[in-house]
Design a protein around this motif. Structure first.
Motif, PDB file in Angstrom:
ATOM      1  N   GLU A   1       0.870  -1.185   0.000  1.00 12.05           N
ATOM      2  CA  GLU A   1       0.000   0.000   0.000  1.00 12.05           C
ATOM      3  C   GLU A   1       0.902   1.228   0.000  1.00 12.05           C
ATOM      4  O   GLU A   1       1.629   1.465   0.963  1.00 12.05           O
TER       5      GLU A   1
ATOM      6  N   GLN B   1      -5.659   8.562   1.867  1.00 14.16           N
ATOM      7  CA  GLN B   1      -5.054   7.272   2.209  1.00 14.16           C
ATOM      8  C   GLN B   1      -6.114   6.193   2.339  1.00 14.16           C
ATOM      9  O   GLN B   1      -5.909   5.046   1.914  1.00 14.16           O
TER      10      GLN B   1
ATOM     11  N   CYS C   1      -7.041   5.019  -1.059  1.00 22.42           N
ATOM     12  CA  CYS C   1      -6.029   4.107  -1.595  1.00 22.42           C
ATOM     13  C   CYS C   1      -6.114   2.756  -0.910  1.00 22.42           C
ATOM     14  O   CYS C   1      -6.031   1.710  -1.556  1.00 22.42           O
ATOM     15  N   HIS C   2      -6.299   2.760   0.416  1.00 15.13           N
ATOM     16  CA  HIS C   2      -6.350   1.527   1.197  1.00 15.13           C
ATOM     17  C   HIS C   2      -7.480   0.620   0.720  1.00 15.13           C
ATOM     18  O   HIS C   2      -7.327  -0.606   0.685  1.00 15.13           O
ATOM     19  N   ARG C   3      -8.591   1.219   0.332  1.00 14.07           N
ATOM     20  CA  ARG C   3      -9.748   0.437  -0.129  1.00 14.07           C
ATOM     21  C   ARG C   3      -9.551  -0.095  -1.551  1.00 14.07           C
ATOM     22  O   ARG C   3     -10.392  -0.837  -2.062  1.00 14.07           O
TER      23      ARG C   3
ATOM     24  N   CYS D   1      -2.610   1.683  -6.175  1.00 16.07           N
ATOM     25  CA  CYS D   1      -3.520   1.501  -5.037  1.00 16.07           C
ATOM     26  C   CYS D   1      -4.417   0.293  -5.251  1.00 16.07           C
ATOM     27  O   CYS D   1      -4.617  -0.530  -4.354  1.00 16.07           O
TER      28      CYS D   1
ATOM     29  N   ALA E   1      -3.841  -3.455  -3.147  1.00 16.29           N
ATOM     30  CA  ALA E   1      -4.922  -3.930  -2.273  1.00 16.29           C
ATOM     31  C   ALA E   1      -5.306  -5.365  -2.642  1.00 16.29           C
ATOM     32  O   ALA E   1      -5.551  -6.202  -1.764  1.00 16.29           O
TER      33      ALA E   1
ATOM     34  N   ARG F   1       3.227   1.520   3.517  1.00 15.51           N
ATOM     35  CA  ARG F   1       2.719   1.270   4.866  1.00 15.51           C
ATOM     36  C   ARG F   1       3.143  -0.104   5.378  1.00 15.51           C
ATOM     37  O   ARG F   1       2.893  -1.121   4.746  1.00 15.51           O
TER      38      ARG F   1
ATOM     39  N   ALA G   1       0.316  -2.738   5.819  1.00 17.48           N
ATOM     40  CA  ALA G   1      -0.105  -3.504   4.650  1.00 17.48           C
ATOM     41  C   ALA G   1       0.783  -4.727   4.452  1.00 17.48           C
ATOM     42  O   ALA G   1       0.320  -5.780   3.997  1.00 17.48           O
TER      43      ALA G   1
END
Length: 330
Positions: free
Chosen positions: A139, A155, A158-160, A242, A246, A272, A275
């Motif tokens: 991530e 963020q 992007c995380h999703r 992103c 994921a 991160r 992640a």
């Protein structure tokens, strides 16, 4: 070929064959904006330890064909990276032959996500005996200020997984951040304190890394691009990074069938750590202990460019990990 517009793409690769190879072969997957010219110290260390090394520049960077104007790092579909690496690994495996010593994977940052995607795709049929990922991009950090509402929102988006939507070409190739290579290089070299950066606490290695990014491809018939200068992502790269990261750290990671060593940098501001832990947890859901996380508190993002104390720790641990994987198959 490039899946977006069917234009030919030339991928540049090199092999460094050890005359008396004693421990096996290593396929390297480099990070974003990087190319094989920036991994000469890593290659030297691997060869010195008895390995043959194989490395391919990803499309859009290094000496491979560019996909956007200037020095922008661009990709139409992240899956293309994975397909390229999978094909390269299969090619190397076939070339080495059935009686060859084990083949391993070594990757950094974006290259780590690509390598992970490749071994997920390969499953139990993977030609790799084990893989070491240095601060893999499961991530990317999309905002420098995660305390602000905008930073947290970006963020979280992007995380999703953002979206795999294809932007119109005129927008897709626009720079999402950073600057042209020359401006980035000059800013670094003219900085009063070059130790203030997001990549490494080793200024000498960073200087060499920057110099290597100016390399010119001498083997013209095998070059997709004349130089290795890449700096900053396109908007489409950001969406794809992103979305793909994921997916790669999600349930797809349960398809990994080889031992994986994941290094995290305690001072990493580029990707991160959480992640990376998610990826390992998913891999271990399928087989407990298959993924091992190793956090180096003092390291920044570019662990392969860090000071000897941390870089050598990671490299030595990697080689021991490869040796253990080789013995486990005997």
């Amino acid at each position: 070929m490039d899946a977006s517009n069917q234009t030919p793409v030339k991928l540049h690769w090199r092999k460094y064959i050890h005359r008396t190879e004693s421990r096996g072969g290593v396929v390297i997957s480099v990070g974003f904006t990087e190319g094989l010219t920036m991994y000469q110290e890593v290659i030297h260390d691997l060869v010195a330890n008895g390995y043959s090394v194989y490395v391919q520049d990803h499309r859009g960077q290094g000496f491979s064909t560019r996909l956007a104007p200037g020095t922008i790092g661009h990709i139409h579909h992240f899956e293309n990276f994975i397909l390229d690496l999978d094909a390269f690994i299969q090619q190397v495996h076939k070339e080495r032959g059935a009686k060859a010593k084990p083949l391993y994977g070594f990757a950094h940052s974006m290259g780590g996500a690509i390598m992970a995607g490749a071994i997920e795709r390969q499953g139990a049929a993977s030609p790799l005996r084990a893989v070491s990922l240095f601060t893999p991009m499961f991530e990317p950090v999309t905002a420098s200020d995660l305390t602000s509402f905008f930073g947290r929102t970006l963020q979280a988006w992007c995380h999703r997984g953002a979206s795999a939507v294809q932007l119109p070409e005129g927008i897709a190739t626009r720079r999402a951040g950073g600057s042209e290579f020359e401006a980035q290089r000059d800013a670094f070299l003219q900085s009063k304190d070059q130790s203030k950066n997001d990549l490494s606490t080793s200024v000498p290695r960073l200087r060499q890394h920057m110099k290597s990014r100016e390399a010119v491809c001498q083997a013209k018939p095998h070059c997709g691009h004349t130089d290795a200068r890449v700096s900053g992502p396109s908007l489409q790269w950001g969406l794809q990074a992103c979305n793909a990261s994921a997916e790669i750290r999600g349930i797809a990671a349960r398809q990994v069938a080889v031992p994986v060593l994941v290094f995290s940098g305690g001072q990493d501001t580029i990707v991160r750590n959480e992640a990376q832990a998610e990826f390992c947890a998913q891999v271990n859901t399928a087989m407990a202990g298959r993924c091992t996380g190793w956090r180096i508190p003092e390291s920044r993002h570019a662990l392969h460019l860090e000071k000897d104390a941390w870089r050598n720790l990671a490299l030595d641990t990697t080689l021991k990990y490869f040796d253990a994987a080789a013995k486990s198959k005997n």
